[in-house]
Structure formats: structure tokens, C-alpha cells
Motif scaffolding. Structure first.
Motif, PDB file in Angstrom:
ATOM      1  N   MET A  88       0.860  -1.182   0.000  1.00 30.79           N
ATOM      2  CA  MET A  88       0.000   0.000   0.000  1.00 30.79           C
ATOM      3  C   MET A  88       0.899   1.235   0.000  1.00 30.79           C
ATOM      4  O   MET A  88       1.863   1.312   0.754  1.00 30.79           O
ATOM      5  N   ALA A  89       0.574   2.192  -0.831  1.00 30.24           N
ATOM      6  CA  ALA A  89       1.436   3.360  -1.022  1.00 30.24           C
ATOM      7  C   ALA A  89       1.732   4.078   0.288  1.00 30.24           C
ATOM      8  O   ALA A  89       2.878   4.468   0.540  1.00 30.24           O
ATOM      9  N   HIS A  90       0.722   4.258   1.125  1.00 32.32           N
ATOM     10  CA  HIS A  90       0.936   4.956   2.398  1.00 32.32           C
ATOM     11  C   HIS A  90       2.061   4.279   3.200  1.00 32.32           C
ATOM     12  O   HIS A  90       2.957   4.935   3.717  1.00 32.32           O
ATOM     13  N   ASN A  91       2.009   2.951   3.267  1.00 33.80           N
ATOM     14  CA  ASN A  91       2.996   2.195   4.041  1.00 33.80           C
ATOM     15  C   ASN A  91       4.367   2.207   3.376  1.00 33.80           C
ATOM     16  O   ASN A  91       5.385   2.376   4.057  1.00 33.80           O
ATOM     17  N   VAL A  92       4.404   2.014   2.063  1.00 30.20           N
ATOM     18  CA  VAL A  92       5.677   1.942   1.347  1.00 30.20           C
ATOM     19  C   VAL A  92       6.425   3.270   1.462  1.00 30.20           C
ATOM     20  O   VAL A  92       7.630   3.294   1.739  1.00 30.20           O
ATOM     21  N   LEU A  93       5.736   4.372   1.244  1.00 30.17           N
ATOM     22  CA  LEU A  93       6.409   5.674   1.311  1.00 30.17           C
ATOM     23  C   LEU A  93       6.989   5.922   2.701  1.00 30.17           C
ATOM     24  O   LEU A  93       8.123   6.382   2.832  1.00 30.17           O
ATOM     25  N   ARG A  94       6.226   5.609   3.739  1.00 25.22           N
ATOM     26  CA  ARG A  94       6.716   5.832   5.106  1.00 25.22           C
ATOM     27  C   ARG A  94       7.884   4.919   5.448  1.00 25.22           C
ATOM     28  O   ARG A  94       8.834   5.327   6.093  1.00 25.22           O
ATOM     29  N   ARG A  95       7.790   3.659   5.022  1.00 28.26           N
ATOM     30  CA  ARG A  95       8.774   2.650   5.409  1.00 28.26           C
ATOM     31  C   ARG A  95      10.059   2.725   4.592  1.00 28.26           C
ATOM     32  O   ARG A  95      11.142   2.421   5.100  1.00 28.26           O
ATOM     33  N   GLU A  96       9.969   3.130   3.311  1.00 31.17           N
ATOM     34  CA  GLU A  96      11.105   2.966   2.411  1.00 31.17           C
ATOM     35  C   GLU A  96      11.738   4.254   1.875  1.00 31.17           C
ATOM     36  O   GLU A  96      12.857   4.213   1.378  1.00 31.17           O
ATOM     37  N   VAL A  97      11.038   5.384   1.928  1.00 33.40           N
ATOM     38  CA  VAL A  97      11.527   6.579   1.221  1.00 33.40           C
ATOM     39  C   VAL A  97      11.902   7.684   2.206  1.00 33.40           C
ATOM     40  O   VAL A  97      11.056   8.181   2.937  1.00 33.40           O
ATOM     41  N   PRO A  98      13.191   8.084   2.220  1.00 36.82           N
ATOM     42  CA  PRO A  98      13.650   9.128   3.146  1.00 36.82           C
ATOM     43  C   PRO A  98      13.119  10.520   2.789  1.00 36.82           C
ATOM     44  O   PRO A  98      12.642  10.764   1.680  1.00 36.82           O
ATOM     45  N   ASP A  99      13.252  11.421   3.729  1.00 36.70           N
ATOM     46  CA  ASP A  99      12.861  12.815   3.533  1.00 36.70           C
ATOM     47  C   ASP A  99      13.643  13.438   2.377  1.00 36.70           C
ATOM     48  O   ASP A  99      14.841  13.186   2.218  1.00 36.70           O
ATOM     49  N   GLU A 100      12.959  14.248   1.600  1.00 36.61           N
ATOM     50  CA  GLU A 100      13.559  15.064   0.538  1.00 36.61           C
ATOM     51  C   GLU A 100      14.533  14.284  -0.347  1.00 36.61           C
ATOM     52  O   GLU A 100      15.643  14.722  -0.626  1.00 36.61           O
ATOM     53  N   SER A 101      14.076  13.120  -0.805  1.00 33.31           N
ATOM     54  CA  SER A 101      14.937  12.250  -1.615  1.00 33.31           C
ATOM     55  C   SER A 101      14.427  12.059  -3.046  1.00 33.31           C
ATOM     56  O   SER A 101      15.107  11.446  -3.859  1.00 33.31           O
ATOM     57  N   VAL A 102      13.242  12.586  -3.356  1.00 34.51           N
ATOM     58  CA  VAL A 102      12.575  12.305  -4.627  1.00 34.51           C
ATOM     59  C   VAL A 102      12.299  13.608  -5.375  1.00 34.51           C
ATOM     60  O   VAL A 102      11.871  14.599  -4.775  1.00 34.51           O
ATOM     61  N   GLN A 103      12.548  13.583  -6.681  1.00 31.96           N
ATOM     62  CA  GLN A 103      12.316  14.762  -7.518  1.00 31.96           C
ATOM     63  C   GLN A 103      10.847  14.902  -7.919  1.00 31.96           C
ATOM     64  O   GLN A 103      10.306  15.998  -7.943  1.00 31.96           O
ATOM     65  N   GLU A 104      10.206  13.774  -8.249  1.00 28.46           N
ATOM     66  CA  GLU A 104       8.808  13.824  -8.686  1.00 28.46           C
ATOM     67  C   GLU A 104       8.068  12.577  -8.223  1.00 28.46           C
ATOM     68  O   GLU A 104       8.650  11.494  -8.158  1.00 28.46           O
ATOM     69  N   VAL A 105       6.768  12.759  -7.929  1.00 31.31           N
ATOM     70  CA  VAL A 105       5.868  11.648  -7.619  1.00 31.31           C
ATOM     71  C   VAL A 105       4.706  11.723  -8.604  1.00 31.31           C
ATOM     72  O   VAL A 105       4.109  12.785  -8.794  1.00 31.31           O
ATOM     73  N   TYR A 106       4.419  10.578  -9.239  1.00 31.44           N
ATOM     74  CA  TYR A 106       3.326  10.483 -10.195  1.00 31.44           C
ATOM     75  C   TYR A 106       2.294   9.503  -9.658  1.00 31.44           C
ATOM     76  O   TYR A 106       2.650   8.421  -9.198  1.00 31.44           O
ATOM     77  N   VAL A 107       1.030   9.890  -9.722  1.00 34.45           N
ATOM     78  CA  VAL A 107      -0.071   8.999  -9.369  1.00 34.45           C
ATOM     79  C   VAL A 107      -0.915   8.856 -10.634  1.00 34.45           C
ATOM     80  O   VAL A 107      -1.627   9.782 -11.022  1.00 34.45           O
ATOM     81  N   ASN A 108      -0.795   7.712 -11.293  1.00 38.58           N
ATOM     82  CA  ASN A 108      -1.455   7.506 -12.575  1.00 38.58           C
ATOM     83  C   ASN A 108      -2.655   6.581 -12.443  1.00 38.58           C
ATOM     84  O   ASN A 108      -2.508   5.407 -12.120  1.00 38.58           O
ATOM     85  N   TYR A 109      -3.825   7.139 -12.687  1.00 39.93           N
ATOM     86  CA  TYR A 109      -5.077   6.390 -12.713  1.00 39.93           C
ATOM     87  C   TYR A 109      -5.294   5.528 -11.468  1.00 39.93           C
ATOM     88  O   TYR A 109      -5.460   4.306 -11.555  1.00 39.93           O
ATOM     89  N   PRO A 110      -5.287   6.167 -10.295  1.00 43.00           N
ATOM     90  CA  PRO A 110      -5.561   5.381  -9.072  1.00 43.00           C
ATOM     91  C   PRO A 110      -7.014   4.894  -9.083  1.00 43.00           C
ATOM     92  O   PRO A 110      -7.886   5.523  -9.697  1.00 43.00           O
ATOM     93  N   ASP A 111      -7.242   3.762  -8.418  1.00 43.41           N
ATOM     94  CA  ASP A 111      -8.622   3.276  -8.299  1.00 43.41           C
ATOM     95  C   ASP A 111      -9.433   4.320  -7.542  1.00 43.41           C
ATOM     96  O   ASP A 111      -9.050   4.717  -6.440  1.00 43.41           O
ATOM     97  N   PRO A 112     -10.556   4.760  -8.123  1.00 48.01           N
ATOM     98  CA  PRO A 112     -11.385   5.738  -7.400  1.00 48.01           C
ATOM     99  C   PRO A 112     -12.072   5.075  -6.214  1.00 48.01           C
ATOM    100  O   PRO A 112     -12.190   3.843  -6.163  1.00 48.01           O
ATOM    101  N   PRO A 113     -12.536   5.884  -5.248  1.00 41.94           N
ATOM    102  CA  PRO A 113     -13.272   5.309  -4.114  1.00 41.94           C
ATOM    103  C   PRO A 113     -14.496   4.545  -4.615  1.00 41.94           C
ATOM    104  O   PRO A 113     -15.088   4.903  -5.637  1.00 41.94           O
TER     105      PRO A 113
END
Length: 197
Positions: free
Chosen positions: A78-103
Motif C-alpha cells: 500500500m502506497a501509504h505504508n511503502v512511502l513511510r517505510r522505504e523513502v527518506p525525507d527530501e529524496s525524490v524529484q517527482e511523484v506520479y499517481v497515474n489512474y488510481p482506483d477511485p473510491p
């Protein structure tokens, strides 16, 4: 908690070293978009985040077949968990969210782009980094814009007109499974949202 941050940073350094241009696609789906982009920009480290294991495997097979596996890393969860667990602060240039499942229904709390997600994206983006969201669901496009409006200190629209989103995607944005549906006649409008940190 503090130890987890050190472990996360150490894992990141072991994987990517001091790579200056790292970009993340959330909802990698079938992998068409990220493998195309990786082929265009070998100097960029691409990270795909996808919650379905079969799609992660499919994307990885495409990366191997297209000879772009050296600059793609797939992370399953799950994106929420992966970003918190794996990605350090200020380490990414761009984040793309392409066609997420709508609610599944209006008002559902099961949604990707919410306040917690936006806070995580803000944390991992470098100063001046970008968040780009693309959807073919007008209701979800409006909901994403409302979530962004609730956090005015985090992001600002890149549209000169100040509009929260535009219809259509830029010609050079890249192809995905949903774009192929568009070109093959199942034409829903597409909404492009780009904000800077």
C-alpha cells in the motif's frame, strides 16, 4: 521510531547511493508508463509502487524485456505504508499517481490521495519537486483537488491560470493501459493535476 528512520535511510543508500534524480510512480498497474519513461531517461532512477503482486511481477518482466531493469525498482504494498517505510525525507524529484482506483462510493475513506498521503509525498519530495496526478474519473479528480486545497502550505498548482486541474494529458506524458483504451475508442475524459512543493 528514530531507529526506523535510520534503517530506512540506510536501506535507501544501499539501494540507490547518491542518485540525484529519483522519481516515484504510485499505482504502476501493468507497468506500461514507468517502463516507457525508464527507457526515455536512463539517468533517472524510477521506483514503481503497486499493491498487487501480480502487477509488480508483470512490470518487472516488461522492464527486463525492454532492457530498462537497471533503472527501475518495484516496491509492493500500500502506497501509504511503502512511502513511510522505504523513502527518506527530501529524496525524490517527482511523484506520479497515474489512474488510481477511485473510491468505491462517494465519501468512502478507502482512497489513496488523502491528507496523510499528501503529507507523505510532501515529506519525500525535494524542495521544488512535483506531484502529478492523472485520472479519468471526474469525481475523483475533484476529490483530489479538495484534498490538495485542505493543505495549502504543502503544494501549489503549476497551472498559470491557477486552475486545480486541466482536461487531457500533455502529448509527451507517456502511455499507459488507460491511454491505450483512450486511443482504442473507450474515450473518457482525462484530468491532469500537477502541483509543486
Amino acid at each position: 521510531q528514530e531507529m526506523n528512520v535510520h534503517e530506512r535511510n540506510a536501506r535507501w543508500l544501499a539501494r540507490f547511493g547518491q542518485r540525484k534524480d529519483v522519481r516515484v510512480e504510485v499505482c504502476s498497474g501493468h507497468g506500461d508508463w514507468i517502463t516507457t519513461r525508464a527507457g526515455r531517461s536512463a539517468d533517472v532512477q524510477w521506483i514503481g509502487v503497486e499493491m498487487r503482486r501480480n502487477r509488480v511481477a508483470l512490470t518487472w518482466m516488461k522492464a527486463l524485456r525492454l532492457n530498462v531493469s537497471t533503472n527501475i525498482t518495484m516496491m509492493c504494498g500500500m502506497a501509504h505504508n511503502v512511502l513511510r517505510r522505504e523513502v527518506p525525507d527530501e529524496s525524490v524529484q517527482e511523484v506520479y499517481v497515474n489512474y488510481p482506483d477511485p473510491p468505491e462510493w462517494v465519501g468512502s475513506s478507502q482512497v489513496l490521495v488523502d491528507g496523510a498521503f499528501l503529507n507523505d509525498v510532501h515529506r519525500i519530495l525535494k524542495p521544488g519537486g512535483y506531484l502529478t496526478c492523472v485520472t479519468d474519473d471526474s469525481t475523483y479528480a475533484m476529490r483530489m483537488c479538495r484534498e490538495l486545497a485542505k493543505a495549502p502550505g504543502l503544494f501549489k498548482s503549476t497551472e498559470a491560470s491557477g486552475k486545480p486541474f486541466v482536461s487531457g494529458v500533455p502529448d509527451d506524458y507517456g502511455a499507459s493501459y488507460f491511454d491505450s483504451m483512450w486511443t482504442n475508442g473507450a474515450q473518457n475524459d482525462r484530468y491532469f493535476i500537477k502541483y509543486s512543493k
